[in-house]
Design a protein around this motif. Structure first.
Motif, PDB file in Angstrom:
ATOM      1  N   ASN A 427       0.831  -1.195   0.000  1.00  0.00           N
ATOM      2  CA  ASN A 427       0.000   0.000   0.000  1.00  0.00           C
ATOM      3  C   ASN A 427       0.880   1.265   0.000  1.00  0.00           C
ATOM      4  O   ASN A 427       2.113   1.163  -0.032  1.00  0.00           O
ATOM      5  N   ILE A 428       0.266   2.421   0.054  1.00  0.00           N
ATOM      6  CA  ILE A 428       1.033   3.665  -0.084  1.00  0.00           C
ATOM      7  C   ILE A 428       2.013   3.880   1.057  1.00  0.00           C
ATOM      8  O   ILE A 428       2.944   4.692   0.943  1.00  0.00           O
ATOM      9  N   TYR A 429       1.822   3.151   2.156  1.00  0.00           N
ATOM     10  CA  TYR A 429       2.744   3.262   3.291  1.00  0.00           C
ATOM     11  C   TYR A 429       3.750   2.115   3.331  1.00  0.00           C
ATOM     12  O   TYR A 429       4.526   2.001   4.278  1.00  0.00           O
ATOM     13  N   GLY A 430       3.699   1.256   2.311  1.00  0.00           N
ATOM     14  CA  GLY A 430       4.635   0.148   2.240  1.00  0.00           C
ATOM     15  C   GLY A 430       4.166  -1.085   2.983  1.00  0.00           C
ATOM     16  O   GLY A 430       4.889  -2.081   3.061  1.00  0.00           O
ATOM     17  N   GLY A 431       2.940  -1.075   3.514  1.00  0.00           N
ATOM     18  CA  GLY A 431       2.432  -2.202   4.282  1.00  0.00           C
ATOM     19  C   GLY A 431       1.612  -3.168   3.455  1.00  0.00           C
ATOM     20  O   GLY A 431       1.414  -2.990   2.249  1.00  0.00           O
ATOM     21  N   ASN A 432       1.125  -4.225   4.126  1.00  0.00           N
ATOM     22  CA  ASN A 432       0.421  -5.282   3.414  1.00  0.00           C
ATOM     23  C   ASN A 432      -1.098  -5.201   3.552  1.00  0.00           C
ATOM     24  O   ASN A 432      -1.819  -6.092   3.091  1.00  0.00           O
ATOM     25  N   ILE A 433      -1.610  -4.152   4.183  1.00  0.00           N
ATOM     26  CA  ILE A 433      -3.045  -4.008   4.336  1.00  0.00           C
ATOM     27  C   ILE A 433      -3.631  -3.305   3.110  1.00  0.00           C
ATOM     28  O   ILE A 433      -3.106  -2.282   2.659  1.00  0.00           O
ATOM     29  N   ASN A 434      -4.703  -3.859   2.573  1.00  0.00           N
ATOM     30  CA  ASN A 434      -5.392  -3.217   1.460  1.00  0.00           C
ATOM     31  C   ASN A 434      -6.299  -2.137   2.045  1.00  0.00           C
ATOM     32  O   ASN A 434      -7.420  -2.399   2.473  1.00  0.00           O
ATOM     33  N   LEU A 435      -5.798  -0.931   2.093  1.00  0.00           N
ATOM     34  CA  LEU A 435      -6.480   0.157   2.790  1.00  0.00           C
ATOM     35  C   LEU A 435      -7.830   0.481   2.159  1.00  0.00           C
ATOM     36  O   LEU A 435      -8.799   0.786   2.860  1.00  0.00           O
ATOM     37  N   GLU A 436      -7.898   0.406   0.818  1.00  0.00           N
ATOM     38  CA  GLU A 436      -9.161   0.736   0.172  1.00  0.00           C
ATOM     39  C   GLU A 436     -10.202  -0.368   0.394  1.00  0.00           C
ATOM     40  O   GLU A 436     -11.405  -0.082   0.477  1.00  0.00           O
ATOM     41  N   ALA A 437      -9.748  -1.626   0.506  1.00  0.00           N
ATOM     42  CA  ALA A 437     -10.687  -2.709   0.822  1.00  0.00           C
ATOM     43  C   ALA A 437     -11.223  -2.562   2.244  1.00  0.00           C
ATOM     44  O   ALA A 437     -12.407  -2.812   2.511  1.00  0.00           O
ATOM     45  N   VAL A 438     -10.353  -2.166   3.152  1.00  0.00           N
ATOM     46  CA  VAL A 438     -10.787  -1.915   4.530  1.00  0.00           C
ATOM     47  C   VAL A 438     -11.819  -0.795   4.550  1.00  0.00           C
ATOM     48  O   VAL A 438     -12.866  -0.895   5.212  1.00  0.00           O
ATOM     49  N   ASP A 439     -11.557   0.271   3.813  1.00  0.00           N
ATOM     50  CA  ASP A 439     -12.514   1.381   3.743  1.00  0.00           C
ATOM     51  C   ASP A 439     -13.840   0.916   3.147  1.00  0.00           C
ATOM     52  O   ASP A 439     -14.917   1.339   3.602  1.00  0.00           O
ATOM     53  N   PHE A 440     -13.760   0.079   2.118  1.00  0.00           N
ATOM     54  CA  PHE A 440     -14.989  -0.433   1.502  1.00  0.00           C
ATOM     55  C   PHE A 440     -15.821  -1.234   2.506  1.00  0.00           C
ATOM     56  O   PHE A 440     -17.044  -1.056   2.603  1.00  0.00           O
ATOM     57  N   LEU A 441     -15.171  -2.123   3.262  1.00  0.00           N
ATOM     58  CA  LEU A 441     -15.899  -2.926   4.236  1.00  0.00           C
ATOM     59  C   LEU A 441     -16.517  -2.042   5.322  1.00  0.00           C
ATOM     60  O   LEU A 441     -17.668  -2.243   5.729  1.00  0.00           O
ATOM     61  N   ARG A 442     -15.761  -1.069   5.787  1.00  0.00           N
ATOM     62  CA  ARG A 442     -16.296  -0.165   6.809  1.00  0.00           C
ATOM     63  C   ARG A 442     -17.500   0.610   6.279  1.00  0.00           C
ATOM     64  O   ARG A 442     -18.529   0.736   6.957  1.00  0.00           O
ATOM     65  N   HIS A 443     -17.372   1.116   5.077  1.00  0.00           N
ATOM     66  CA  HIS A 443     -18.473   1.874   4.488  1.00  0.00           C
ATOM     67  C   HIS A 443     -19.708   0.999   4.324  1.00  0.00           C
ATOM     68  O   HIS A 443     -20.839   1.412   4.651  1.00  0.00           O
ATOM     69  N   THR A 444     -19.509  -0.204   3.791  1.00  0.00           N
ATOM     70  CA  THR A 444     -20.650  -1.095   3.547  1.00  0.00           C
ATOM     71  C   THR A 444     -21.335  -1.477   4.848  1.00  0.00           C
ATOM     72  O   THR A 444     -22.575  -1.452   4.947  1.00  0.00           O
ATOM     73  N   ASN A 445     -20.564  -1.841   5.855  1.00  0.00           N
ATOM     74  CA  ASN A 445     -21.166  -2.205   7.138  1.00  0.00           C
ATOM     75  C   ASN A 445     -21.868  -1.016   7.778  1.00  0.00           C
ATOM     76  O   ASN A 445     -22.952  -1.168   8.367  1.00  0.00           O
ATOM     77  N   ASP A 446     -21.272   0.167   7.662  1.00  0.00           N
ATOM     78  CA  ASP A 446     -21.927   1.374   8.170  1.00  0.00           C
ATOM     79  C   ASP A 446     -23.251   1.621   7.454  1.00  0.00           C
ATOM     80  O   ASP A 446     -24.270   1.961   8.069  1.00  0.00           O
ATOM     81  N   LEU A 447     -23.230   1.465   6.144  1.00  0.00           N
ATOM     82  CA  LEU A 447     -24.441   1.665   5.342  1.00  0.00           C
ATOM     83  C   LEU A 447     -25.545   0.706   5.764  1.00  0.00           C
ATOM     84  O   LEU A 447     -26.697   1.115   5.996  1.00  0.00           O
ATOM     85  N   LEU A 448     -25.207  -0.568   5.873  1.00  0.00           N
ATOM     86  CA  LEU A 448     -26.223  -1.569   6.224  1.00  0.00           C
ATOM     87  C   LEU A 448     -26.755  -1.351   7.627  1.00  0.00           C
ATOM     88  O   LEU A 448     -27.958  -1.501   7.883  1.00  0.00           O
TER      89      LEU A 448
END
Length: 733
Positions: A427-448
């Protein structure tokens, strides 16, 4: 409409006839030019085209064929548009139609802004094929996103699958293509024909189709959007943390089939058979493996090509809604397995949808899933995230599902999931977390949770990722529950050991308590544990013959008392010998004989465990967290004995003792917190469950002998491979 008649007119006509023109509304249909209303149409193979007055049906003008392939043109002395019809003379027939090229834009500018910015929570109400009435004319509105295509057309039986007949209007500011085709109706087949930047022709089913053909056919089907379903208070309450949740995981195609033909049961037949069975067995929820349309039966639905289309294997969308409604009438909630992490590479699906990597990441190190030969959604794209999050809402709102179990969350949130060094993109910080996927899951769960606050959102997440069930505002992913894969792996590993070796692995049954309240857990014995050579759950158990059943029954007793909600896969409840086979039904014949039937006994045990669990708040009142659990025995590895207490908020408690050795333990002493008469309310070794029923007296009187940090204790006999549930019956002074 603006006019493009100029020196390039003949060149444009040539492109139209070849299906290469991307601005069809500028050339086709009616156009006011210098006091005349000029008509231009392209009808391949037509002999003659006539304009009719819509009111009188009078012929107004016979158009000139100005191109041999079927381009017609003509004009009337008019200063304004009027209502007309088109009469087409074919070689052996006549046809009168409305003109799809006389209608204006379908999406507003605000619509396109919302969709492009991922802010339209109800994108399925606009995109796809919708039966509507426009200017008093019934037909279908088609809208699809293909920003890099050179031309997109709707094709189907209604136009001989000819992509030159209904090219769509491009909204260049947004990449959406649109057209309203009059007089189409429910049930007709269609696809999108896409001309790619490389001039290749692709035939794609609709990403937003509400129904699709059954494999091997791949066309989408014009079908109405289901009505909004109402969620009741009972449904909402049943998903909560302080409620008993026991989930029966089901693959609809192989739970039961027609015995004479091996054909699938329909949604309605499943409502008549599956729902009463689940109710009788005491399960509170059904989780169904993915039913979004998928081309390969062997994927079990986990490689869907049409996320908005419930599979027609078992019926139409109304039939699925009927199934869910019958479940709700019987106080059973329905959870849908939902796949938002990847999609298959079938050419009619989402892969290279407009000739480019549109739905998937462009770089294979991000966009290709090596484990499953699938493609990974591009979570950097607001439009793709909108497509997915709207889909999650669609199933809850339009079908009445009570929650979603999100598949393979770990593969979404880790960029290096199942990849070697150098095979993934940091990712943009050199790590292994897919930051945009995390944001997507948070957004979707918040929406539901905003739209349906009590929906059950469950993560199949196999790592120790922090905060899966924490709210996004607390840096969590926002799920309600997480599958406890660590508990499942540890305990099944222990149960497969020969009893002589279990004492060396005693901690595998106790370790999970160290993190049991770090998330809101579900204990899963899922389909993944009984396929691909892993053997059935019964065959995983140590021993031979009756000992296997005894081990399994003792394990179930341990599981149902252990902290966490419950889930088992179909067939496990009656100890099926064989691995699960999606091509046939479960081995129901195992239950046919009632005399000393170990399978029937196991089934009865699971039923009794479910009802005992549901009727005993001490076993499910997780809102008290760790305060409702305490170990009594953790260190008797030589006898493979575990004991713990579950307690509710009113200090009502159940003592659970699990004994995983083949030795009969007489006069086994165990401490209890109160003096009184105790009753064995469940014994997995009981005759009715297929056991030996070694215990004769179920009532036990406590004695003033200190044990396990308690002033009082019981002297018990522990049958081999058994779990006992013991309850205080009468308090003594």
């Amino acid at each position: 409409m603006h006019n493009k008649i100029n020196d390039n007119f003949n060149e444009i006509i040539e492109k139209v006839t070849k299906g290469e023109y991307n601005d069809p509304f500028s050339i086709l249909g009616p156009h006011l030019i210098n006091g005349y209303l000029e008509f231009r149409f392209f009808f391949p193979h037509a002999k003659q085209v006539i304009i009719l007055d819509k009111t009188t049906k009078k012929e107004l003008i016979i158009l000139d064929r100005i191109h041999l392939d079927g381009f017609f043109q003509g004009k009337l002395k008019r200063n304004s548009y009027f209502s007309y019809l088109i009469k087409i003379i074919w070689n052996d027939s006549e046809q009168v139609i409305e003109d799809p090229y006389r209608f204006g834009k379908l999406l507003t500018d605000y619509d396109t802004w919302l969709l492009n910015n991922g802010k339209d929570n109800y994108s399925y109400e606009k995109l796809g094929a919708h039966l509507i009435t426009l200017d008093g004319i019934s037909g279908v509105r088609f809208i699809v996103w293909a920003p890099n295509a050179k031309r997109v057309s709707v094709i189907g039986d209604f136009n001989c699958w000819d992509g030159r007949r209904h090219p769509m209007r491009l909204r260049p500011e947004s990449g959406f293509w649109e057209i309203f085709i009059p007089d189409l109706f429910k049930g007709q087949l269609y696809k999108y024909e896409i001309l790619t930047p490389k001039n290749e022709i692709l035939f794609k089913s609709d990403p937003y189709s509400f129904l699709n053909q059954l494999r091997p056919e791949t066309a989408s089907i014009i079908y109405p959007l289901p009505s909004i379903q109402i969620h009741t208070e009972r449904q909402r309450k049943a998903n909560q943390l302080n409620q008993p949740i026991s989930i029966y995981e089901v693959h609809l195609g192989s739970w039961m089939r027609h015995s004479d033909t091996n054909d699938w049961l329909s949604y309605k037949e499943l409502a008549d058979k599956l729902i009463p069975y689940v109710k009788k067995m005491g399960f509170t929820h059904i989780e169904i493996l993915p039913i979004q349309e998928h081309p390969f039966d062997g994927s079990w639905g986990y490689q869907p090509t049409n996320l908005y289309a419930p599979t027609c294997r078992f019926g139409n969308p109304e039939d699925l809604i009927y199934f869910i409604d019958i479940a709700h009438q019987n106080q059973i909630n329905i959870i849908l397995d939902w796949v938002s992490g990847h999609f298959p590479k079938d050419p009619f699906g989402l892969e290279f949808f407009d000739g480019t990597s549109l739905y998937e990441y462009q770089d294979p190190k991000e966009g290709y899933h090596p484990d499953w030969n699938t493609l990974i959604y591009n979570y950097n794209s607001p439009t793709i995230c909108n497509f997915l999050s709207s889909n999650a809402l669609y199933w809850l709102e339009r079908f009445g599902f009570d929650g979603l179990r999100v598949d393979a969350v770990a593969s979404m949130i880790y960029r290096d999931y199942s990849r070697k060094h150098g095979e993934w993109v940091p990712n943009i910080y050199g790590g292994n977390i897919n930051l945009e996927a995390v944001d997507f899951l948070r957004h979707t769960n918040d929406l539901l949770h905003h739209k349906y606050p009590e929906s059950a959102l469950i993560a199949e997440e196999s790592t120790s990722f922090y905060g899966v069930t924490l709210p996004p505002k607390n840096h969590g992913l926002g799920f309600n529950y997480k599958w406890n894969m660590g508990w499942m792996n540890d305990t099944l590993s222990y149960m497969q050991l020969d009893p002589i070796y279990r004492k060396y692995h005693h901690n595998q049954m106790t370790f999970g308590i160290l993190y049991a309240w770090s998330e809101n857990f579900i204990l899963p014995i899922s389909h993944d544990e009984v396929v691909h050579g892993k053997k059935s759950l019964l065959e995983k158990m140590s021993g031979i013959g009756d000992d296997k059943f005894a081990n399994l029954r003792a394990y179930y007793g341990f599981m149902w008392a252990y902290p966490g909600k419950k889930l088992i896969f179909m067939g496990c409840e009656f100890a099926q010998y064989n691995e699960w086979n999606h091509n046939t039904q479960l081995d129901w014949y195992l239950l046919e004989h009632t005399d000393n039937n170990l399978h029937l006994g196991t089934q009865i045990l699971v039923k009794d465990l479910n009802f005992l669990y549901r009727d005993t708040p001490a076993l499910y009142a997780d809102h008290r967290r760790s305060e409702g659990f305490r170990w009594v025995i953790t260190d008797d590895e030589n006898n493979s004995v575990y004991a713990f207490i579950r307690e509710d908020q009113y200090e009502n408690f159940i003592l659970i003792i699990s004994h995983f050795s083949p030795i009969f333990c007489e006069n086994y002493r165990i401490g209890v917190p109160q003096n009184g008469v105790y009753d064995i309310i469940l014994n997995t070794d009981d005759f009715v469950y297929g056991g030996k029923n070694i215990l004769d007296n179920h009532e036990i009187l406590s004695e003033p002998i200190e044990k396990h940090n308690f002033k009082w204790s019981l002297s018990l006999s522990l049958p081999p491979f058994s779990t006992l549930y013991i309850k205080l019956k009468v308090i003594s002074c």
